[in-house]
Design a protein around this motif. Structure first.
Motif, PDB file in Angstrom:
ATOM      1  N   TYR A 143       0.795  -1.229   0.000  1.00  0.00           N
ATOM      2  CA  TYR A 143       0.000   0.000   0.000  1.00  0.00           C
ATOM      3  C   TYR A 143       0.828   1.280   0.000  1.00  0.00           C
ATOM      4  O   TYR A 143       0.341   2.336  -0.357  1.00  0.00           O
ATOM      5  N   GLY A 144       2.060   1.243   0.469  1.00  0.00           N
ATOM      6  CA  GLY A 144       2.871   2.448   0.583  1.00  0.00           C
ATOM      7  C   GLY A 144       2.888   2.945   2.018  1.00  0.00           C
ATOM      8  O   GLY A 144       2.563   2.217   2.951  1.00  0.00           O
ATOM      9  N   THR A 145       3.263   4.208   2.188  1.00  0.00           N
ATOM     10  CA  THR A 145       3.337   4.778   3.524  1.00  0.00           C
ATOM     11  C   THR A 145       2.079   5.572   3.849  1.00  0.00           C
ATOM     12  O   THR A 145       1.439   6.139   2.961  1.00  0.00           O
ATOM     13  N   PRO A 146       1.699   5.643   5.131  1.00  0.00           N
ATOM     14  CA  PRO A 146       0.497   6.392   5.500  1.00  0.00           C
ATOM     15  C   PRO A 146       0.746   7.900   5.462  1.00  0.00           C
ATOM     16  O   PRO A 146       1.822   8.377   5.816  1.00  0.00           O
ATOM     17  N   HIS A 147      -0.238   8.640   5.000  1.00  0.00           N
ATOM     18  CA  HIS A 147      -0.203  10.096   4.960  1.00  0.00           C
ATOM     19  C   HIS A 147      -1.469  10.623   5.627  1.00  0.00           C
ATOM     20  O   HIS A 147      -2.557  10.096   5.407  1.00  0.00           O
TER      21      HIS A 147
ATOM     22  N   THR B 232      -4.684  17.740   0.460  1.00  0.00           N
ATOM     23  CA  THR B 232      -3.237  17.718   0.608  1.00  0.00           C
ATOM     24  C   THR B 232      -2.891  16.860   1.814  1.00  0.00           C
ATOM     25  O   THR B 232      -3.422  17.067   2.903  1.00  0.00           O
ATOM     26  N   TYR B 233      -1.993  15.898   1.592  1.00  0.00           N
ATOM     27  CA  TYR B 233      -1.588  14.968   2.640  1.00  0.00           C
ATOM     28  C   TYR B 233      -0.109  15.142   2.933  1.00  0.00           C
ATOM     29  O   TYR B 233       0.678  15.432   2.047  1.00  0.00           O
ATOM     30  N   VAL B 234       0.271  14.948   4.195  1.00  0.00           N
ATOM     31  CA  VAL B 234       1.669  14.999   4.602  1.00  0.00           C
ATOM     32  C   VAL B 234       2.052  13.623   5.132  1.00  0.00           C
ATOM     33  O   VAL B 234       1.277  12.970   5.825  1.00  0.00           O
TER      34      VAL B 234
ATOM     35  N   THR C  97       7.370  15.061   2.956  1.00  0.00           N
ATOM     36  CA  THR C  97       6.623  14.606   1.791  1.00  0.00           C
ATOM     37  C   THR C  97       5.183  15.099   1.860  1.00  0.00           C
ATOM     38  O   THR C  97       4.470  14.802   2.812  1.00  0.00           O
ATOM     39  N   THR C  98       4.756  15.862   0.858  1.00  0.00           N
ATOM     40  CA  THR C  98       3.357  16.259   0.743  1.00  0.00           C
ATOM     41  C   THR C  98       2.831  15.815  -0.608  1.00  0.00           C
ATOM     42  O   THR C  98       3.545  15.844  -1.605  1.00  0.00           O
ATOM     43  N   VAL C  99       1.568  15.413  -0.614  1.00  0.00           N
ATOM     44  CA  VAL C  99       0.923  14.936  -1.831  1.00  0.00           C
ATOM     45  C   VAL C  99      -0.430  15.630  -1.943  1.00  0.00           C
ATOM     46  O   VAL C  99      -1.215  15.607  -0.995  1.00  0.00           O
ATOM     47  N   THR C 100      -0.703  16.254  -3.080  1.00  0.00           N
ATOM     48  CA  THR C 100      -2.002  16.877  -3.336  1.00  0.00           C
ATOM     49  C   THR C 100      -2.706  16.080  -4.426  1.00  0.00           C
ATOM     50  O   THR C 100      -2.158  15.886  -5.508  1.00  0.00           O
ATOM     51  N   VAL C 101      -3.912  15.607  -4.112  1.00  0.00           N
ATOM     52  CA  VAL C 101      -4.680  14.775  -5.035  1.00  0.00           C
ATOM     53  C   VAL C 101      -6.114  15.284  -5.086  1.00  0.00           C
ATOM     54  O   VAL C 101      -6.577  15.966  -4.172  1.00  0.00           O
TER      55      VAL C 101
ATOM     56  N   CYS D  59     -12.462  14.077   1.676  1.00  0.00           N
ATOM     57  CA  CYS D  59     -11.039  13.879   1.938  1.00  0.00           C
ATOM     58  C   CYS D  59     -10.887  12.912   3.109  1.00  0.00           C
ATOM     59  O   CYS D  59     -11.166  13.289   4.252  1.00  0.00           O
ATOM     60  N   PRO D  60     -10.473  11.679   2.852  1.00  0.00           N
ATOM     61  CA  PRO D  60     -10.234  10.761   3.970  1.00  0.00           C
ATOM     62  C   PRO D  60      -9.104  11.283   4.866  1.00  0.00           C
ATOM     63  O   PRO D  60      -8.196  11.959   4.401  1.00  0.00           O
ATOM     64  N   TRP D  61      -9.154  10.974   6.144  1.00  0.00           N
ATOM     65  CA  TRP D  61      -8.154  11.468   7.082  1.00  0.00           C
ATOM     66  C   TRP D  61      -6.794  10.833   6.832  1.00  0.00           C
ATOM     67  O   TRP D  61      -5.773  11.466   7.022  1.00  0.00           O
ATOM     68  N   VAL D  62      -6.781   9.556   6.442  1.00  0.00           N
ATOM     69  CA  VAL D  62      -5.523   8.829   6.210  1.00  0.00           C
ATOM     70  C   VAL D  62      -5.596   8.153   4.849  1.00  0.00           C
ATOM     71  O   VAL D  62      -6.610   7.547   4.517  1.00  0.00           O
ATOM     72  N   ARG D  63      -4.524   8.303   4.076  1.00  0.00           N
ATOM     73  CA  ARG D  63      -4.396   7.587   2.791  1.00  0.00           C
ATOM     74  C   ARG D  63      -2.999   7.040   2.678  1.00  0.00           C
ATOM     75  O   ARG D  63      -2.066   7.550   3.294  1.00  0.00           O
ATOM     76  N   PHE D  64      -2.848   5.996   1.895  1.00  0.00           N
ATOM     77  CA  PHE D  64      -1.549   5.389   1.667  1.00  0.00           C
ATOM     78  C   PHE D  64      -1.094   5.739   0.255  1.00  0.00           C
ATOM     79  O   PHE D  64      -1.865   5.658  -0.691  1.00  0.00           O
ATOM     80  N   PHE D  65       0.189   6.127   0.135  1.00  0.00           N
ATOM     81  CA  PHE D  65       0.779   6.450  -1.157  1.00  0.00           C
ATOM     82  C   PHE D  65       2.097   5.716  -1.295  1.00  0.00           C
ATOM     83  O   PHE D  65       2.879   5.639  -0.340  1.00  0.00           O
TER      84      PHE D  65
END
Length: 82
Positions: free
Chosen positions: A23-27, A53-55, A60-64, A71-77
């Motif tokens: 799944y990747g790391t949690p953001h 925007t997730y940190v 590392t920040t990701v904007t999707v 916007c879910p509170w936690v996502r994996f990237f």
């Protein structure tokens, strides 16, 4: 049986590494953009989120785009560019 118990602790790091590979790391959500619907300062107003925007680990920040206007509170990237 005692030999198996000595190696039982390895299940947690192996499971964590398998989760990382899959799944990747949690953001965590850091910020978001939304359509205010006429009341942008009311936290209970209905909002349609447009981007999130997730940190993550380190700087590392990701904007999707938002998923189903939420916007879910936690996502994996898997990477910073996703």
């Amino acid at each position: 049986m005692k030999v198996i118990a000595m190696f039982l602790w390895l299940a947690l790091p192996v499971g964590g590494y398998a989760t990382y590979l899959t799944y990747g790391t949690p953001h965590l959500v850091w910020g978001y953009r939304f359509l205010p619907n006429g009341d942008p300062y009311n936290p209970f107003a209905d909002r349609t989120y447009t981007s999130c925007t997730y940190v993550g680990w380190g700087p590392t920040t990701v904007t999707v785009p938002a998923i189903a206007a939420r916007c879910p509170w936690v996502r994996f990237f898997k990477g910073a560019d996703q």
